[in-house]
Design a protein around this motif. Structure first.
Motif, PDB file in Angstrom:
ATOM      1  N   SER A 434       0.818  -1.222   0.000  1.00  0.00           N
ATOM      2  CA  SER A 434       0.000   0.000   0.000  1.00  0.00           C
ATOM      3  C   SER A 434       0.846   1.264   0.000  1.00  0.00           C
ATOM      4  O   SER A 434       0.415   2.315  -0.482  1.00  0.00           O
ATOM      5  N   VAL A 435       2.081   1.196   0.541  1.00  0.00           N
ATOM      6  CA  VAL A 435       2.922   2.398   0.604  1.00  0.00           C
ATOM      7  C   VAL A 435       3.287   2.857  -0.807  1.00  0.00           C
ATOM      8  O   VAL A 435       3.159   4.050  -1.138  1.00  0.00           O
ATOM      9  N   VAL A 436       3.724   1.943  -1.640  1.00  0.00           N
ATOM     10  CA  VAL A 436       4.078   2.307  -3.013  1.00  0.00           C
ATOM     11  C   VAL A 436       2.839   2.764  -3.763  1.00  0.00           C
ATOM     12  O   VAL A 436       2.875   3.750  -4.522  1.00  0.00           O
ATOM     13  N   ALA A 437       1.728   2.069  -3.572  1.00  0.00           N
ATOM     14  CA  ALA A 437       0.493   2.468  -4.240  1.00  0.00           C
ATOM     15  C   ALA A 437       0.078   3.870  -3.823  1.00  0.00           C
ATOM     16  O   ALA A 437      -0.354   4.685  -4.656  1.00  0.00           O
ATOM     17  N   GLN A 438       0.218   4.203  -2.554  1.00  0.00           N
ATOM     18  CA  GLN A 438      -0.140   5.539  -2.076  1.00  0.00           C
ATOM     19  C   GLN A 438       0.799   6.590  -2.653  1.00  0.00           C
ATOM     20  O   GLN A 438       0.380   7.704  -2.995  1.00  0.00           O
ATOM     21  N   THR A 439       2.065   6.246  -2.785  1.00  0.00           N
ATOM     22  CA  THR A 439       3.032   7.189  -3.363  1.00  0.00           C
ATOM     23  C   THR A 439       2.644   7.530  -4.800  1.00  0.00           C
ATOM     24  O   THR A 439       2.680   8.700  -5.203  1.00  0.00           O
ATOM     25  N   ILE A 440       2.260   6.549  -5.570  1.00  0.00           N
ATOM     26  CA  ILE A 440       1.869   6.798  -6.960  1.00  0.00           C
ATOM     27  C   ILE A 440       0.533   7.534  -7.010  1.00  0.00           C
ATOM     28  O   ILE A 440       0.318   8.416  -7.852  1.00  0.00           O
ATOM     29  N   ARG A 441      -0.362   7.217  -6.084  1.00  0.00           N
ATOM     30  CA  ARG A 441      -1.681   7.855  -6.071  1.00  0.00           C
ATOM     31  C   ARG A 441      -1.561   9.355  -5.810  1.00  0.00           C
ATOM     32  O   ARG A 441      -2.347  10.146  -6.340  1.00  0.00           O
ATOM     33  N   THR A 442      -0.569   9.733  -5.032  1.00  0.00           N
ATOM     34  CA  THR A 442      -0.417  11.155  -4.671  1.00  0.00           C
ATOM     35  C   THR A 442       0.347  11.947  -5.727  1.00  0.00           C
ATOM     36  O   THR A 442       0.483  13.173  -5.590  1.00  0.00           O
ATOM     37  N   GLN A 443       0.876  11.275  -6.744  1.00  0.00           N
ATOM     38  CA  GLN A 443       1.592  11.997  -7.790  1.00  0.00           C
ATOM     39  C   GLN A 443       0.615  12.833  -8.603  1.00  0.00           C
ATOM     40  O   GLN A 443      -0.447  12.354  -9.010  1.00  0.00           O
ATOM     41  N   LYS A 444       0.997  14.092  -8.852  1.00  0.00           N
ATOM     42  CA  LYS A 444       0.148  14.973  -9.650  1.00  0.00           C
ATOM     43  C   LYS A 444       0.340  14.682 -11.132  1.00  0.00           C
ATOM     44  O   LYS A 444       1.326  14.086 -11.542  1.00  0.00           O
ATOM     45  N   THR A 445      -0.607  15.146 -11.922  1.00  0.00           N
ATOM     46  CA  THR A 445      -0.554  14.884 -13.363  1.00  0.00           C
ATOM     47  C   THR A 445       0.716  15.421 -13.984  1.00  0.00           C
ATOM     48  O   THR A 445       1.350  14.767 -14.826  1.00  0.00           O
ATOM     49  N   ASP A 446       1.154  16.654 -13.564  1.00  0.00           N
ATOM     50  CA  ASP A 446       2.335  17.261 -14.179  1.00  0.00           C
ATOM     51  C   ASP A 446       3.630  16.581 -13.757  1.00  0.00           C
ATOM     52  O   ASP A 446       4.698  16.914 -14.299  1.00  0.00           O
ATOM     53  N   GLN A 447       3.566  15.671 -12.767  1.00  0.00           N
ATOM     54  CA  GLN A 447       4.761  14.931 -12.372  1.00  0.00           C
ATOM     55  C   GLN A 447       4.963  13.668 -13.226  1.00  0.00           C
ATOM     56  O   GLN A 447       6.015  13.041 -13.138  1.00  0.00           O
ATOM     57  N   PHE A 448       3.937  13.302 -13.979  1.00  0.00           N
ATOM     58  CA  PHE A 448       4.051  12.175 -14.900  1.00  0.00           C
ATOM     59  C   PHE A 448       4.815  12.623 -16.141  1.00  0.00           C
ATOM     60  O   PHE A 448       4.891  13.825 -16.416  1.00  0.00           O
ATOM     61  N   PRO A 449       5.317  11.666 -16.904  1.00  0.00           N
ATOM     62  CA  PRO A 449       5.303  10.208 -16.690  1.00  0.00           C
ATOM     63  C   PRO A 449       6.267   9.791 -15.589  1.00  0.00           C
ATOM     64  O   PRO A 449       7.202  10.532 -15.251  1.00  0.00           O
ATOM     65  N   LEU A 450       6.027   8.565 -15.058  1.00  0.00           N
ATOM     66  CA  LEU A 450       6.865   7.993 -14.008  1.00  0.00           C
ATOM     67  C   LEU A 450       7.566   6.744 -14.545  1.00  0.00           C
ATOM     68  O   LEU A 450       7.041   6.024 -15.391  1.00  0.00           O
ATOM     69  N   ILE A 454      12.104  -1.771 -10.429  1.00  0.00           N
ATOM     70  CA  ILE A 454      11.726  -2.810  -9.475  1.00  0.00           C
ATOM     71  C   ILE A 454      12.802  -3.898  -9.477  1.00  0.00           C
ATOM     72  O   ILE A 454      13.261  -4.339 -10.534  1.00  0.00           O
ATOM     73  N   MET A 455      13.170  -4.335  -8.277  1.00  0.00           N
ATOM     74  CA  MET A 455      14.108  -5.455  -8.140  1.00  0.00           C
ATOM     75  C   MET A 455      13.426  -6.574  -7.363  1.00  0.00           C
ATOM     76  O   MET A 455      12.820  -6.338  -6.312  1.00  0.00           O
ATOM     77  N   GLY A 456      13.517  -7.772  -7.889  1.00  0.00           N
ATOM     78  CA  GLY A 456      12.913  -8.913  -7.225  1.00  0.00           C
ATOM     79  C   GLY A 456      13.811  -9.454  -6.136  1.00  0.00           C
ATOM     80  O   GLY A 456      15.018  -9.615  -6.320  1.00  0.00           O
ATOM     81  N   LYS A 457      13.217  -9.741  -4.987  1.00  0.00           N
ATOM     82  CA  LYS A 457      13.942 -10.358  -3.872  1.00  0.00           C
ATOM     83  C   LYS A 457      13.252 -11.658  -3.490  1.00  0.00           C
ATOM     84  O   LYS A 457      12.202 -12.003  -4.025  1.00  0.00           O
ATOM     85  N   ARG A 458      13.881 -12.359  -2.544  1.00  0.00           N
ATOM     86  CA  ARG A 458      13.375 -13.683  -2.191  1.00  0.00           C
ATOM     87  C   ARG A 458      11.945 -13.627  -1.664  1.00  0.00           C
ATOM     88  O   ARG A 458      11.112 -14.450  -2.003  1.00  0.00           O
ATOM     89  N   SER A 459      11.681 -12.642  -0.801  1.00  0.00           N
ATOM     90  CA  SER A 459      10.382 -12.603  -0.134  1.00  0.00           C
ATOM     91  C   SER A 459       9.432 -11.581  -0.734  1.00  0.00           C
ATOM     92  O   SER A 459       8.219 -11.704  -0.606  1.00  0.00           O
ATOM     93  N   SER A 460       9.965 -10.535  -1.378  1.00  0.00           N
ATOM     94  CA  SER A 460       9.099  -9.477  -1.882  1.00  0.00           C
ATOM     95  C   SER A 460       9.786  -8.777  -3.042  1.00  0.00           C
ATOM     96  O   SER A 460      10.958  -9.022  -3.337  1.00  0.00           O
ATOM     97  N   ASN A 461       9.032  -7.902  -3.708  1.00  0.00           N
ATOM     98  CA  ASN A 461       9.567  -7.089  -4.793  1.00  0.00           C
ATOM     99  C   ASN A 461       9.828  -5.680  -4.268  1.00  0.00           C
ATOM    100  O   ASN A 461       8.942  -5.052  -3.686  1.00  0.00           O
ATOM    101  N   GLU A 462      11.023  -5.175  -4.477  1.00  0.00           N
ATOM    102  CA  GLU A 462      11.430  -3.881  -3.916  1.00  0.00           C
ATOM    103  C   GLU A 462      11.493  -2.830  -5.011  1.00  0.00           C
ATOM    104  O   GLU A 462      12.074  -3.045  -6.084  1.00  0.00           O
ATOM    105  N   VAL A 463      10.894  -1.660  -4.741  1.00  0.00           N
ATOM    106  CA  VAL A 463      10.956  -0.523  -5.653  1.00  0.00           C
ATOM    107  C   VAL A 463      12.236   0.244  -5.352  1.00  0.00           C
ATOM    108  O   VAL A 463      12.346   0.916  -4.319  1.00  0.00           O
ATOM    109  N   LEU A 464      13.207   0.149  -6.257  1.00  0.00           N
ATOM    110  CA  LEU A 464      14.492   0.814  -6.013  1.00  0.00           C
ATOM    111  C   LEU A 464      14.421   2.309  -6.271  1.00  0.00           C
ATOM    112  O   LEU A 464      15.103   3.094  -5.596  1.00  0.00           O
ATOM    113  N   ASN A 465      13.628   2.735  -7.248  1.00  0.00           N
ATOM    114  CA  ASN A 465      13.638   4.145  -7.633  1.00  0.00           C
ATOM    115  C   ASN A 465      12.341   4.484  -8.343  1.00  0.00           C
ATOM    116  O   ASN A 465      11.775   3.656  -9.051  1.00  0.00           O
TER     117      ASN A 465
END
Length: 650
Positions: A434-450, A454-465
């Motif tokens: 939900s943290v990453v989803a909330q970060t993208i949800r709060t992005q304004k239109t003029d901040q796009f494109p994004l 993403i880097m895959g790890k053993r237990s989860s997928n990590e957003v590097l940048n």
């Protein structure tokens, strides 16, 4: 009268001279003339072409000089078949006989072979000729169609009294049948799978595509359009065989190399043209790649943008969305996104993964450690003022495109429509939290494109940048390289762990295999011992049964013996002394009138059945068991006393 050999020669000469191929008819005519060759020929051939003097006795032969009659076949008119005959008289040859030629038409499956041989040849000679023609060993052939009885390879043809023309056929029961027909081979080719390695020239990326032999060239080109966003009519190909001249042709008959064939595809240049130039290029396009009506996309793919035609910014007039709203299939949505992106910004752009986000994860993260890549997610927004600049100057820069192609799996989504935006946020929550989803949800239109790395790890997928649209090419490259450094360090650890795990698994597999082999050996040894014990037990049972049977027979014989007469008996008594193979002796008195069978029964009752032992006399040495058992001891001269020896039979 002529001998059998002479008659064969006369028959052959008569057929050669008259052209009569029916053996029964020729023999009948000869018998009517008492096997006189001259008389028989004169009776068949009209005497209108002069006479022929024989070289012996001044005999004259009327008619043609032994050429074929008017009803003879063309083959019988050859010099071999029209040679002079031999007129047979007792012990005298008049004319030397030339060899007679025989024609054979030999059928084998769907082939026929013509063979011409002298009648002095053998059946084996025909097989040797067929061996060269049909490429079949002579030993595997069965030559059938002879009108006579038994025929083998050594049979001389003239002994078969064959006509001039003959039909035979070959059987090969020991050889496997060939493929049913050309249609059978074609059907097999249609069922094969072809691997096409297609190189996209502009981005230097290879696609390994599997197609069945029944697929058409047109279907291949349409699939490549889905992958490269190059419309079929704009595709320039290299590598198709010369025989692949029609897009409706199937791969099975196009001449492709099986099982793998390499092709190269690029985009045909399409500058802004006048109507006349456009019509000329359309003609050229169809020469490059045929396509149906459903392959003609929006007019912008010809290089002519509606906005540019009227001097207006294209973004203001463009109506085609990057992605359909509420698309049910993510793969179809990505196909439209790729096609629209190419039409807007050109063909030099990242190669977008066609498929769902889960499939992109699978491709990037879940292979072997050495094959894993980072996942780059491009989030597009048409209403952002940064979109056109970011796409045309940053995302489509050759250095960025090349770096992404080598090190990333790139997936894209259009956030312009609210339904598509909500759908991506749902996917983002499921996969990144939900943290990453909330970060993208709060992005304004003029901040796009994004641009999400993403880097895959053993237990989860990590957003590097998370890279926003207000960046430069250099900054974008630096951030991509920084993410790559982090990923490379993690990848090296994963490779090391994977190698160690594989080494442990290999050792475990080897140990398990050795243990399995040991168990197999132990089980085989145990089964062999059990079989040996069972066999010993069976043999022991058989031995016991045989001993019991022999003992029962011995007791039965012993009980059936007549009583031993006393020494003072008034009847004649014979006293027999018998020595066993072990050197022991046993004695008994018998009435001289007793049958010899009584002695045999007595010996058998002591354990020496006469089927296994023979009873030998001493003087003279004789085999008593060979004597008639129904004779009395007196008759076989075992009276009044005798010493006998027991000896085992061989």
């Amino acid at each position: 009268m002529a001998s059998n050999m002479d008659r064969e020669m006369i028959l052959a000469d008569f057929q050669a001279c008259t052209g009569i191929e029916n053996i029964d008819e020729a023999i009948t005519l000869l018998e009517q003339n008492n096997w006189d060759l001259v008389a028989a020929i004169n009776g068949v051939i009209p005497q209108e072409n002069g006479i022929l003097q024989s070289e012996y006795g001044g005999d004259t032969l009327h008619g043609p000089a032994y050429g074929p009659t008017s009803h003879s076949t063309a083959a019988s008119s050859t010099p071999s078949s029209s040679s002079a005959f031999r007129h047979v008289v007792p012990s005298r040859q008049i004319v030397e006989r030339q060899p007679r030629m025989l024609d054979f038409r030999v059928e084998y499956r769907d082939r026929s072979v013509d063979v011409v041989l002298e009648d002095s040849s053998t059946v084996g000679d025909i097989k040797h000729i067929l061996e060269n023609e049909l490429q079949i060993p002579a030993s595997k052939m069965l030559l059938k169609g002879w009108k006579t009885g038994d025929v083998d390879d050594s049979t001389v043809l003239k002994t078969l009294h064959l006509p001039k023309n003959n039909s035979l056929y070959v059987l090969t029961p020991d050889l496997p049948p060939p493929s049913s027909s050309h249609s059978g081979a074609l059907q097999e080719s249609l069922n094969q799978n072809f691997m096409l390695i297609v190189t996209h020239r502009e981005v230097q990326r290879e696609y390994n595509l599997n197609f069945s032999g029944s697929s058409t060239i047109q279907e291949v080109k349409r699939n490549v359009y889905d992958l490269t966003s190059i419309p079929v009519r704009h595709q320039l190909w290299e590598g198709w065989p010369p025989s692949a001249t029609d897009d409706s042709m199937t791969l099975a008959v196009s001449g492709l190399t099986f099982p793998c064939h390499r092709l190269t595809v690029g985009r045909r240049s399409s500058p802004i043209q006048t109507r006349e130039q456009s019509e000329e290029q359309c003609t050229d396009v169809h020469m490059v790649s045929d396509s149906d009506g459903d392959d003609f996309e929006d007019a912008t793919e010809f290089g002519v943008d509606d906005g540019e035609m009227f001097g207006v910014a294209s973004s203001a007039l463009r109506k085609s969305p990057m992605m359909p709203e509420n698309a049910e299939n993510e793969g179809d949505a990505l196909l439209q996104f790729t096609a629209e992106f190419s039409s807007r910004y050109g063909d030099c752009h990242p190669v977008y993964f066609i498929g769902s986000l889960e499939a992109a994860f699978q491709e990037a993260f879940y292979g072997k450690a050495r094959d894993r890549k980072l996942l780059a997610i491009y989030l597009h927004h048409d209403e952002s003022v940064l979109t056109n600049v970011f796409c045309s100057q940053m995302l489509c820069a050759e250095s960025i495109v090349s770096y992404l192609s080598q090190n990333f799996i790139t997936w894209a989504w259009d956030m312009t429509k609210e339904a598509n935006r909500a759908r991506f946020l749902t996917m983002c929550t499921r996969h990144f939290g939900s943290v990453v989803a909330q970060t993208i949800r709060t992005q304004k239109t003029d901040q796009f494109p994004l641009f999400l790395i993403i880097m895959g790890k053993r237990s989860s997928n990590e957003v590097l940048n998370v890279i926003q649209g207000n960046t430069t090419v250099d900054e974008l490259m630096m951030r991509l390289m920084a993410a790559m450094e982090i990923f490379s360090a993690q990848q090296q650890e994963d490779i090391k762990d994977e190698d160690e795990r594989e080494a442990r698994e290999n050792v475990k597999r080897e140990q398990d295999e050795a243990y399995r082999i040991s168990l197999e050996a132990d089980r085989a040894k145990r089964e062999a011992q059990e079989r040996e014990m069972a066999e010993q037990f069976r043999l022991e049972q058989i031995r016991k049964e045989q001993e019991e049977e022999r003992e029962a027979i011995r007791l039965s014989l012993e009980q059936s013996l007549p009583p031993e007469p006393k020494e003072e008996s008034t009847e004649s008594v014979s006293k027999l002394r018998i020595r066993t193979p072990s050197g022991e002796f046993f004695e008994r008195r018998f009435l001289a009138s007793s049958k010899l069978q009584v002695v045999f029964d007595f010996v058998a009752s002591k354990g020496y059945p006469w089927e296994e032992y023979k009873l030998l006399g001493t003087f003279p040495r004789r085999d008593v068991t060979q004597l008639d058992p129904n004779k009395s001891l007196l008759e076989v001269k075992l009276y009044p006393q005798e010493t006998l020896f027991l000896e085992a039979k061989e």
